[in-house]
Design a protein around this motif. Structure first.
Motif, PDB file in Angstrom:
ATOM      1  N   THR A 192       0.852  -1.194   0.000  1.00 34.65           N
ATOM      2  CA  THR A 192       0.000   0.000   0.000  1.00 34.65           C
ATOM      3  C   THR A 192       0.885   1.241   0.000  1.00 34.65           C
ATOM      4  O   THR A 192       2.087   1.166   0.279  1.00 34.65           O
ATOM      5  N   ILE A 193       0.261   2.378  -0.291  1.00 32.02           N
ATOM      6  CA  ILE A 193       1.014   3.635  -0.244  1.00 32.02           C
ATOM      7  C   ILE A 193       1.551   3.877   1.160  1.00 32.02           C
ATOM      8  O   ILE A 193       2.699   4.306   1.338  1.00 32.02           O
ATOM      9  N   ASP A 194       0.745   3.616   2.176  1.00 34.57           N
ATOM     10  CA  ASP A 194       1.190   3.838   3.556  1.00 34.57           C
ATOM     11  C   ASP A 194       2.396   2.973   3.889  1.00 34.57           C
ATOM     12  O   ASP A 194       3.309   3.416   4.609  1.00 34.57           O
ATOM     13  N   ARG A 195       2.435   1.749   3.369  1.00 37.22           N
ATOM     14  CA  ARG A 195       3.577   0.871   3.650  1.00 37.22           C
ATOM     15  C   ARG A 195       4.829   1.331   2.906  1.00 37.22           C
ATOM     16  O   ARG A 195       5.939   1.216   3.422  1.00 37.22           O
ATOM     17  N   ILE A 196       4.656   1.853   1.712  1.00 38.91           N
ATOM     18  CA  ILE A 196       5.788   2.431   0.998  1.00 38.91           C
ATOM     19  C   ILE A 196       6.325   3.637   1.764  1.00 38.91           C
ATOM     20  O   ILE A 196       7.539   3.807   1.929  1.00 38.91           O
ATOM     21  N   ARG A 197       5.424   4.455   2.268  1.00 35.18           N
ATOM     22  CA  ARG A 197       5.829   5.620   3.059  1.00 35.18           C
ATOM     23  C   ARG A 197       6.530   5.190   4.344  1.00 35.18           C
ATOM     24  O   ARG A 197       7.477   5.845   4.798  1.00 35.18           O
ATOM     25  N   GLN A 198       6.080   4.095   4.911  1.00 32.30           N
ATOM     26  CA  GLN A 198       6.698   3.584   6.133  1.00 32.30           C
ATOM     27  C   GLN A 198       8.143   3.164   5.879  1.00 32.30           C
ATOM     28  O   GLN A 198       9.034   3.436   6.699  1.00 32.30           O
ATOM     29  N   ILE A 199       8.381   2.507   4.753  1.00 38.28           N
ATOM     30  CA  ILE A 199       9.750   2.117   4.395  1.00 38.28           C
ATOM     31  C   ILE A 199      10.619   3.361   4.224  1.00 38.28           C
ATOM     32  O   ILE A 199      11.744   3.439   4.737  1.00 38.28           O
ATOM     33  N   HIS A 200      10.101   4.349   3.506  1.00 41.17           N
ATOM     34  CA  HIS A 200      10.849   5.579   3.269  1.00 41.17           C
ATOM     35  C   HIS A 200      11.118   6.320   4.576  1.00 41.17           C
ATOM     36  O   HIS A 200      12.208   6.904   4.764  1.00 41.17           O
ATOM     37  N   HIS A 201      10.173   6.287   5.478  1.00 40.04           N
ATOM     38  CA  HIS A 201      10.367   6.933   6.781  1.00 40.04           C
ATOM     39  C   HIS A 201      11.527   6.286   7.532  1.00 40.04           C
ATOM     40  O   HIS A 201      12.359   6.979   8.141  1.00 40.04           O
ATOM     41  N   GLN A 202      11.604   4.959   7.501  1.00 41.27           N
ATOM     42  CA  GLN A 202      12.713   4.265   8.155  1.00 41.27           C
ATOM     43  C   GLN A 202      14.042   4.629   7.501  1.00 41.27           C
ATOM     44  O   GLN A 202      15.065   4.745   8.181  1.00 41.27           O
ATOM     45  N   LEU A 203      14.028   4.822   6.204  1.00 40.13           N
ATOM     46  CA  LEU A 203      15.247   5.151   5.478  1.00 40.13           C
ATOM     47  C   LEU A 203      15.834   6.486   5.920  1.00 40.13           C
ATOM     48  O   LEU A 203      17.055   6.619   6.103  1.00 40.13           O
ATOM     49  N   LEU A 204      14.979   7.493   6.097  1.00 43.64           N
ATOM     50  CA  LEU A 204      15.463   8.864   6.270  1.00 43.64           C
ATOM     51  C   LEU A 204      15.116   9.501   7.613  1.00 43.64           C
ATOM     52  O   LEU A 204      15.406  10.676   7.821  1.00 43.64           O
ATOM     53  N   PHE A 210       9.214  10.495  -4.007  1.00 36.35           N
ATOM     54  CA  PHE A 210       9.781  11.227  -2.884  1.00 36.35           C
ATOM     55  C   PHE A 210      10.805  12.254  -3.369  1.00 36.35           C
ATOM     56  O   PHE A 210      11.339  12.153  -4.474  1.00 36.35           O
ATOM     57  N   ILE A 211      11.099  13.227  -2.525  1.00 34.04           N
ATOM     58  CA  ILE A 211      12.108  14.226  -2.860  1.00 34.04           C
ATOM     59  C   ILE A 211      13.473  13.572  -2.981  1.00 34.04           C
ATOM     60  O   ILE A 211      14.270  13.897  -3.860  1.00 34.04           O
ATOM     61  N   ASP A 212      13.762  12.609  -2.095  1.00 29.29           N
ATOM     62  CA  ASP A 212      15.067  11.942  -2.073  1.00 29.29           C
ATOM     63  C   ASP A 212      14.857  10.499  -1.615  1.00 29.29           C
ATOM     64  O   ASP A 212      13.848  10.170  -0.991  1.00 29.29           O
ATOM     65  N   GLY A 213      15.809   9.650  -1.917  1.00 30.46           N
ATOM     66  CA  GLY A 213      15.749   8.264  -1.440  1.00 30.46           C
ATOM     67  C   GLY A 213      14.919   7.336  -2.302  1.00 30.46           C
ATOM     68  O   GLY A 213      14.611   6.217  -1.877  1.00 30.46           O
ATOM     69  N   ASN A 214      14.573   7.752  -3.513  1.00 32.73           N
ATOM     70  CA  ASN A 214      13.728   6.911  -4.364  1.00 32.73           C
ATOM     71  C   ASN A 214      14.433   5.630  -4.794  1.00 32.73           C
ATOM     72  O   ASN A 214      13.843   4.551  -4.787  1.00 32.73           O
ATOM     73  N   GLY A 215      15.701   5.727  -5.190  1.00 38.31           N
ATOM     74  CA  GLY A 215      16.424   4.550  -5.633  1.00 38.31           C
ATOM     75  C   GLY A 215      16.551   3.508  -4.542  1.00 38.31           C
ATOM     76  O   GLY A 215      16.285   2.317  -4.761  1.00 38.31           O
ATOM     77  N   ARG A 216      16.940   3.962  -3.349  1.00 42.68           N
ATOM     78  CA  ARG A 216      17.112   3.026  -2.239  1.00 42.68           C
ATOM     79  C   ARG A 216      15.783   2.437  -1.793  1.00 42.68           C
ATOM     80  O   ARG A 216      15.683   1.238  -1.502  1.00 42.68           O
ATOM     81  N   THR A 217      14.747   3.263  -1.753  1.00 45.94           N
ATOM     82  CA  THR A 217      13.419   2.745  -1.398  1.00 45.94           C
ATOM     83  C   THR A 217      12.954   1.735  -2.443  1.00 45.94           C
ATOM     84  O   THR A 217      12.421   0.673  -2.110  1.00 45.94           O
ATOM     85  N   GLY A 218      13.155   2.064  -3.710  1.00 43.60           N
ATOM     86  CA  GLY A 218      12.726   1.172  -4.782  1.00 43.60           C
ATOM     87  C   GLY A 218      13.421  -0.171  -4.745  1.00 43.60           C
ATOM     88  O   GLY A 218      12.809  -1.212  -5.052  1.00 43.60           O
ATOM     89  N   ARG A 219      14.695  -0.189  -4.349  1.00 41.89           N
ATOM     90  CA  ARG A 219      15.403  -1.475  -4.274  1.00 41.89           C
ATOM     91  C   ARG A 219      14.958  -2.297  -3.066  1.00 41.89           C
ATOM     92  O   ARG A 219      15.009  -3.530  -3.097  1.00 41.89           O
ATOM     93  N   THR A 220      14.492  -1.629  -2.000  1.00 46.04           N
ATOM     94  CA  THR A 220      13.925  -2.411  -0.894  1.00 46.04           C
ATOM     95  C   THR A 220      12.631  -3.093  -1.329  1.00 46.04           C
ATOM     96  O   THR A 220      12.291  -4.172  -0.826  1.00 46.04           O
ATOM     97  N   LEU A 221      11.902  -2.479  -2.264  1.00 46.82           N
ATOM     98  CA  LEU A 221      10.652  -3.084  -2.739  1.00 46.82           C
ATOM     99  C   LEU A 221      10.911  -4.389  -3.474  1.00 46.82           C
ATOM    100  O   LEU A 221      10.074  -5.305  -3.437  1.00 46.82           O
TER     101      LEU A 221
END
Length: 399
Positions: free
Chosen positions: A139-151, A224-235
């Motif tokens: 879900t979008i919220d879960r993607i946001r959760q991953i990104h939140h942990q990243l940054l 996202f403003i930043d961290g898209n590549g790293r978030t995308g690879r976690t997916l």
């Protein structure tokens, strides 16, 4: 292969404020027009690629070898997945030109005083763990959760927040004109991510192919403003876990992608032009290399753990014999961490650390006061080797 929907574009107004115009060099200012072209990612929730027989066979072979690797890692006495997760996070960050030593990355998980790049990469480890622990549908919220942990530790102001401004890849910092790629305008992000999440639920697709395509679509959306590549690879890892391809292990997929960054970036570009095969092939090739790295690392770590155990002369049942498994999960420790990990008092943990230093298993970190932190230098050396492009090539080329 059937046509995959290509990215289209729309013309979007661009306004350079008068008070900002004088800040832009004249040579750049002439190229800034009143509009620019932003991508419109195609809907993919109903799209299905028709793959060649050769690629289909490669996917089936990769699934079989991943399952075999997964089963073997689950039988080990130590937690190799935790160690490979560190390698994956470091390699993923290297693709974004973020580098740090394995020692500093491990230190960053315990201390906010670690170097800044190490703290950023440690966030990648947190994001990976979050992605692997998430259950249920994407879900979008879960993607946001991953990104939140990243940054969350390094960029808390926008960690987990979908962007509300235009971003672009390459080109000039002044405007999207001349950029290599301009992702969709912010108002399209929600719909694009909902479409991506619907695609992630497809059951008739090969799970590796689906993960590769979902990753490429995420990078196209760039939410996202930043961290898209790293978030995308976690997916990639999240989808392989949720589809049951890997139930226990982690493979350093980004190590495989790091081995051919130009090929990886080119595959993403071809995906946006309507070619789904390139990114699937790139991910399959990355899995091939990741499995070699994982298998060879497993043998090296097993030999090191055995070497550590043979150095110990304590009586049977001493808690120091549990230290190697703890260090493989966290190669930089302090007394509090060892006490918690071994279930002993801080005083007993200090005694275990001192004995480990005598055996050459641990040594104090020279740049920390009072010797509060200790590293496992032999293990750190292995982690550094499997987290760099040069080290990966040496490992793969070796016997």
């Amino acid at each position: 292969m059937s046509a995959w929907p290509a990215v289209t574009a729309e013309e979007v107004p661009w306004h350079l404020r008068d008070e900002d115009a004088y800040l832009v060099p004249k040579s750049r200012r002439r190229k800034i027009t009143s509009t620019y072209q932003a991508a419109i990612p195609a809907e993919i929730h109903h799209a299905r690629p028709r793959l060649s027989a050769e690629l289909t066979e490669h996917l089936a072979d990769a699934r079989m070898r991943l399952a075999r690797f997964d089963e073997h890692q689950d039988s080990l006495a130590f937690n190799l997945p935790s160690l490979l997760l560190r390698s994956e996070s470091a390699a993923s960050s290297q693709i974004e030109n973020l580098t740090s030593s394995a020692r500093n990355i491990a230190l960053a998980e315990l201390s906010p005083s670690a170097p800044s790049n190490a703290l950023v990469i440690a966030g990648n480890i947190d994001a990976m763990r979050c992605a692997l622990d998430l259950e249920g549908t994407l879900t979008i919220d879960r993607i946001r959760q991953i990104h939140h942990q990243l940054l969350k530790k390094t960029s808390p102001d926008f960690a987990g927040e979908l962007r509300s401004e235009q971003v672009w890849v390459g080109g000039s910092p002044y405007s999207p004109h001349g950029a290599l790629f301009v992702p969709p305008v912010p108002s399209r992000i929600d719909a694009c991510l909902n479409d991506l999440c619907a695609f992630a639920e497809a059951e008739e697709l090969d799970p590796i192919a689906k993960a590769a395509l979902a990753h490429a679509q995420f990078e196209t959306i760039h939410p996202f403003i930043d961290g898209n590549g790293r978030t995308g690879r976690t997916l990639l890892h999240h989808l392989l876990r949720s589809d049951g391809v890997l139930l226990h292990a982690t493979v350093p997929l980004s190590a495989g992608l790091l081995h051919d960054v130009d090929g990886y970036m080119g595959a993403l570009s071809r995906y946006q032009q309507g070619d789904p095969a390139s990114i699937i092939e790139q991910v399959c090739d990355a899995i091939d290399l990741a499995l070699v790295v994982g298998q060879k690392t497993s043998r090296v770590i097993a030999d090191l753990a055995e070497s550590w155990t043979t150095r110990m002369h304590e009586r049977s049942g001493s808690r120091i014999f549990d230290l190697p498994a703890l260090l493989i999960e966290q190669p930089v420790v302090n007394s509090d961490y060892v006490a918690s990990g071994l279930g002993v008092t801080r005083r007993a943990a200090t005694s275990v650390i001192n004995r480990a230093c005598e055996y050459g298993i641990l040594k104090p970190l020279g740049n920390m006061r009072r010797g509060d932190f200790y590293q496992a230098p032999e293990l750190i050396a292995i982690l550094d080797e499997i987290s760099s492009m040069a080290g990966i090539r040496r490992l793969v080329a070796g016997s």
